[in-house]
Write an enzyme that holds these catalytic residues in place. Structure first.
Site, short mmCIF file in Angstrom:
data_model
loop_
_atom_site.label_atom_id
_atom_site.label_comp_id
_atom_site.label_asym_id
_atom_site.label_seq_id
_atom_site.Cartn_x
_atom_site.Cartn_y
_atom_site.Cartn_z
N HIS A 100 2.08 -6.05 -36.87
CA HIS A 100 1.16 -5.74 -37.97
C HIS A 100 -0.13 -5.15 -37.42
O HIS A 100 -0.56 -5.47 -36.31
CB HIS A 100 0.86 -6.99 -38.80
CG HIS A 100 0.46 -8.19 -37.98
ND1 HIS A 100 1.39 -8.98 -37.33
CD2 HIS A 100 -0.75 -8.72 -37.69
CE1 HIS A 100 0.76 -9.94 -36.69
NE2 HIS A 100 -0.55 -9.80 -36.87
N HIS A 123 -4.10 -4.89 -38.17
CA HIS A 123 -5.24 -5.43 -38.92
C HIS A 123 -6.21 -4.29 -39.22
O HIS A 123 -6.60 -3.55 -38.30
CB HIS A 123 -6.01 -6.47 -38.09
CG HIS A 123 -5.26 -7.72 -37.78
ND1 HIS A 123 -5.42 -8.90 -38.48
CD2 HIS A 123 -4.35 -8.01 -36.82
CE1 HIS A 123 -4.66 -9.85 -37.96
NE2 HIS A 123 -4.00 -9.34 -36.94
N ASN A 161 -2.55 -7.26 -32.30
CA ASN A 161 -2.48 -8.30 -31.28
C ASN A 161 -1.04 -8.43 -30.78
O ASN A 161 -0.10 -8.37 -31.58
CB ASN A 161 -2.95 -9.64 -31.87
CG ASN A 161 -4.41 -9.60 -32.30
OD1 ASN A 161 -5.23 -8.97 -31.64
ND2 ASN A 161 -4.73 -10.25 -33.41
N ARG A 182 -3.61 -8.20 -48.41
CA ARG A 182 -4.83 -8.83 -47.89
C ARG A 182 -4.49 -10.05 -47.05
O ARG A 182 -3.61 -10.84 -47.41
CB ARG A 182 -5.76 -9.21 -49.05
CG ARG A 182 -6.26 -7.98 -49.78
CD ARG A 182 -7.52 -8.18 -50.58
NE ARG A 182 -7.74 -6.97 -51.37
CZ ARG A 182 -8.40 -5.89 -50.92
NH1 ARG A 182 -8.95 -5.90 -49.72
NH2 ARG A 182 -8.54 -4.83 -51.69
N ASP A 183 -5.19 -10.18 -45.92
CA ASP A 183 -5.00 -11.33 -45.05
C ASP A 183 -5.40 -12.60 -45.79
O ASP A 183 -6.43 -12.64 -46.46
CB ASP A 183 -5.83 -11.18 -43.76
CG ASP A 183 -5.37 -12.11 -42.66
OD1 ASP A 183 -4.82 -11.63 -41.66
OD2 ASP A 183 -5.54 -13.34 -42.82
N ILE A 184 -4.58 -13.63 -45.65
CA ILE A 184 -4.80 -14.89 -46.38
C ILE A 184 -6.04 -15.63 -45.85
O ILE A 184 -6.62 -16.45 -46.54
CB ILE A 184 -3.52 -15.77 -46.27
CG1 ILE A 184 -3.42 -16.75 -47.42
CG2 ILE A 184 -3.42 -16.46 -44.91
CD1 ILE A 184 -2.06 -17.40 -47.55
P1 AMP Z 1 -2.10 -12.27 -35.68
O1 AMP Z 1 -2.84 -13.52 -35.30
O2 AMP Z 1 -2.63 -11.00 -35.10
O3 AMP Z 1 -0.61 -12.43 -35.46
O4 AMP Z 1 -2.34 -12.10 -37.24
C1 AMP Z 1 -1.61 -12.80 -38.20
C2 AMP Z 1 -2.43 -12.78 -39.45
O5 AMP Z 1 -1.58 -13.07 -40.55
C3 AMP Z 1 -3.57 -13.80 -39.49
O6 AMP Z 1 -4.82 -13.11 -39.65
C4 AMP Z 1 -3.23 -14.68 -40.68
O7 AMP Z 1 -4.37 -15.08 -41.42
C5 AMP Z 1 -2.33 -13.76 -41.50
N1 AMP Z 1 -1.37 -14.42 -42.37
C6 AMP Z 1 -0.53 -15.43 -42.06
N2 AMP Z 1 0.24 -15.77 -43.12
C7 AMP Z 1 -0.14 -14.95 -44.13
C8 AMP Z 1 0.27 -14.80 -45.50
N3 AMP Z 1 1.23 -15.56 -46.04
N4 AMP Z 1 -0.35 -13.87 -46.25
C9 AMP Z 1 -1.33 -13.09 -45.72
N5 AMP Z 1 -1.74 -13.16 -44.45
C10 AMP Z 1 -1.17 -14.09 -43.66
#
Ligand code: AMP
Ligand code: ZN
Length: 114
Positions: free
Chosen positions: A100, A102, A87, A29-31
Protein backbone atom coordinates in the site's frame (compact mmCIF):
# COMPACT_ATOMS: atom_id res chain seq x y z
CA UNK A 1 -5.64 -13.97 -0.05
CA UNK A 2 -8.63 -14.97 2.08
CA UNK A 3 -7.13 -13.81 5.38
CA UNK A 4 -5.85 -10.45 4.13
CA UNK A 5 -7.62 -7.43 5.62
CA UNK A 6 -6.92 -5.22 2.57
CA UNK A 7 -8.15 -7.89 0.12
CA UNK A 8 -11.35 -7.86 2.18
CA UNK A 9 -11.56 -4.08 1.83
CA UNK A 10 -11.14 -4.44 -1.96
CA UNK A 11 -13.94 -7.03 -2.08
CA UNK A 12 -16.14 -5.00 0.28
CA UNK A 13 -16.22 -7.74 2.95
CA UNK A 14 -14.74 -5.23 5.43
CA UNK A 15 -16.08 -1.66 5.39
CA UNK A 16 -13.81 1.29 4.65
CA UNK A 17 -14.15 4.96 3.88
CA UNK A 18 -13.51 4.68 0.18
CA UNK A 19 -12.30 7.68 -1.80
CA UNK A 20 -11.46 6.09 -5.18
CA UNK A 21 -11.72 2.78 -7.02
CA UNK A 22 -10.93 1.58 -10.53
CA UNK A 23 -10.00 -1.72 -12.19
CA UNK A 24 -6.46 -1.64 -10.77
CA UNK A 25 -6.52 0.15 -7.41
CA UNK A 26 -8.66 1.01 -4.39
CA UNK A 27 -8.10 4.03 -2.13
CA UNK A 28 -9.61 4.59 1.31
CA UNK A 29 -8.96 6.61 4.46
CA UNK A 30 -6.57 5.16 7.03
CA UNK A 31 -8.46 4.00 10.12
CA UNK A 32 -5.77 5.52 12.39
CA UNK A 33 -4.78 8.72 10.57
CA UNK A 34 -1.27 10.08 11.12
CA UNK A 35 -2.09 13.33 9.31
CA UNK A 36 -5.14 15.43 8.42
CA UNK A 37 -5.19 13.65 5.06
CA UNK A 38 -4.15 10.02 5.35
CA UNK A 39 -5.26 7.87 2.44
CA UNK A 40 -4.07 4.38 1.51
CA UNK A 41 -3.82 3.46 -2.18
CA UNK A 42 -3.66 -0.29 -2.69
CA UNK A 43 -3.60 -2.65 -5.68
CA UNK A 44 -6.83 -4.63 -6.11
CA UNK A 45 -4.72 -7.78 -6.52
CA UNK A 46 -2.75 -9.07 -3.56
CA UNK A 47 0.98 -8.27 -3.49
CA UNK A 48 2.64 -8.79 -0.09
CA UNK A 49 5.12 -5.94 -0.34
CA UNK A 50 7.45 -4.08 -2.67
CA UNK A 51 9.74 -7.13 -2.37
CA UNK A 52 7.13 -9.28 -4.13
CA UNK A 53 6.45 -6.99 -7.09
CA UNK A 54 7.12 -8.52 -10.49
CA UNK A 55 8.10 -6.73 -13.69
CA UNK A 56 4.48 -6.93 -14.93
CA UNK A 57 3.45 -4.82 -11.89
CA UNK A 58 5.38 -1.74 -13.07
CA UNK A 59 2.36 -0.07 -14.75
CA UNK A 60 0.21 -0.86 -11.70
CA UNK A 61 2.70 0.76 -9.33
CA UNK A 62 2.97 3.80 -11.60
CA UNK A 63 -0.82 4.00 -11.55
CA UNK A 64 -0.81 3.93 -7.73
CA UNK A 65 1.40 7.03 -7.74
CA UNK A 66 -0.70 8.73 -10.41
CA UNK A 67 -3.89 8.13 -8.38
CA UNK A 68 -2.10 9.48 -5.28
CA UNK A 69 -1.30 12.66 -7.22
CA UNK A 70 -4.95 13.00 -8.27
CA UNK A 71 -6.21 12.42 -4.73
CA UNK A 72 -3.74 14.97 -3.33
CA UNK A 73 -5.25 17.51 -5.72
CA UNK A 74 -8.77 16.50 -4.68
CA UNK A 75 -7.82 16.89 -1.00
CA UNK A 76 -6.45 20.36 -1.75
CA UNK A 77 -2.91 19.55 -0.59
CA UNK A 78 -1.02 19.60 -3.90
CA UNK A 79 0.51 23.02 -3.25
CA UNK A 80 0.96 22.77 0.52
CA UNK A 81 2.59 19.38 0.01
CA UNK A 82 2.33 15.75 0.94
CA UNK A 83 4.33 12.61 1.47
CA UNK A 84 4.02 9.22 -0.28
CA UNK A 85 5.33 6.25 1.70
CA UNK A 86 5.54 2.49 1.13
CA UNK A 87 6.77 0.74 4.26
CA UNK A 88 8.45 -2.61 3.64
CA UNK A 89 8.92 -5.43 6.17
CA UNK A 90 9.97 -5.08 9.80
CA UNK A 91 12.59 -2.36 9.63
CA UNK A 92 10.37 -0.32 7.30
CA UNK A 93 7.51 -0.58 9.80
CA UNK A 94 5.12 -2.54 7.57
CA UNK A 95 2.19 -3.93 9.58
CA UNK A 96 -0.26 -4.91 6.83
CA UNK A 97 1.23 -7.27 4.25
CA UNK A 98 -0.79 -6.14 1.26
CA UNK A 99 1.35 -3.53 -0.49
CA UNK A 100 0.00 0.00 0.00
CA UNK A 101 0.98 3.58 -0.65
CA UNK A 102 0.35 6.09 2.16
CA UNK A 103 -0.71 9.59 1.07
CA UNK A 104 -0.09 11.95 4.00
CA UNK A 105 -0.58 15.70 4.15
CA UNK A 106 -2.56 18.64 5.43
CA UNK A 107 0.03 20.06 7.85
CA UNK A 108 3.84 20.24 8.04
CA UNK A 109 5.46 16.91 8.93
CA UNK A 110 8.73 16.18 10.64
CA UNK A 111 11.30 15.11 8.10
CA UNK A 112 11.78 11.30 8.36
CA UNK A 113 15.54 11.66 7.88
CA UNK A 114 15.75 14.00 10.87
P1 AMP B 1 1.81 -0.01 7.43
O1 AMP B 1 2.12 0.11 8.89
O2 AMP B 1 2.67 0.80 6.52
O3 AMP B 1 1.71 -1.47 7.01
O4 AMP B 1 0.37 0.64 7.25
C1 AMP B 1 -0.82 -0.05 7.54
C2 AMP B 1 -1.87 1.00 7.75
O5 AMP B 1 -3.14 0.39 7.61
C3 AMP B 1 -1.84 1.66 9.13
O6 AMP B 1 -1.65 3.07 8.98
C4 AMP B 1 -3.21 1.31 9.72
O7 AMP B 1 -3.76 2.36 10.48
C5 AMP B 1 -4.03 1.03 8.47
N1 AMP B 1 -5.16 0.14 8.64
C6 AMP B 1 -5.18 -1.07 9.25
N2 AMP B 1 -6.40 -1.62 9.18
C7 AMP B 1 -7.19 -0.75 8.50
C8 AMP B 1 -8.56 -0.74 8.11
N3 AMP B 1 -9.39 -1.75 8.39
N4 AMP B 1 -9.02 0.35 7.45
C9 AMP B 1 -8.20 1.39 7.15
N5 AMP B 1 -6.90 1.43 7.48
C10 AMP B 1 -6.39 0.39 8.16
ZN1 ZN C 1 -4.35 -8.74 0.22
Amino acid sequence: MSDCIFCKIVSGDIPSTGVYKDELVTAFRDINPAARTHILIIPNKHIDSVNLMIADDKPLVGHMFFVARELAAKEGISESGYRLIMNTNADGGQTVFHMHLHLLGGAPMKHPMG
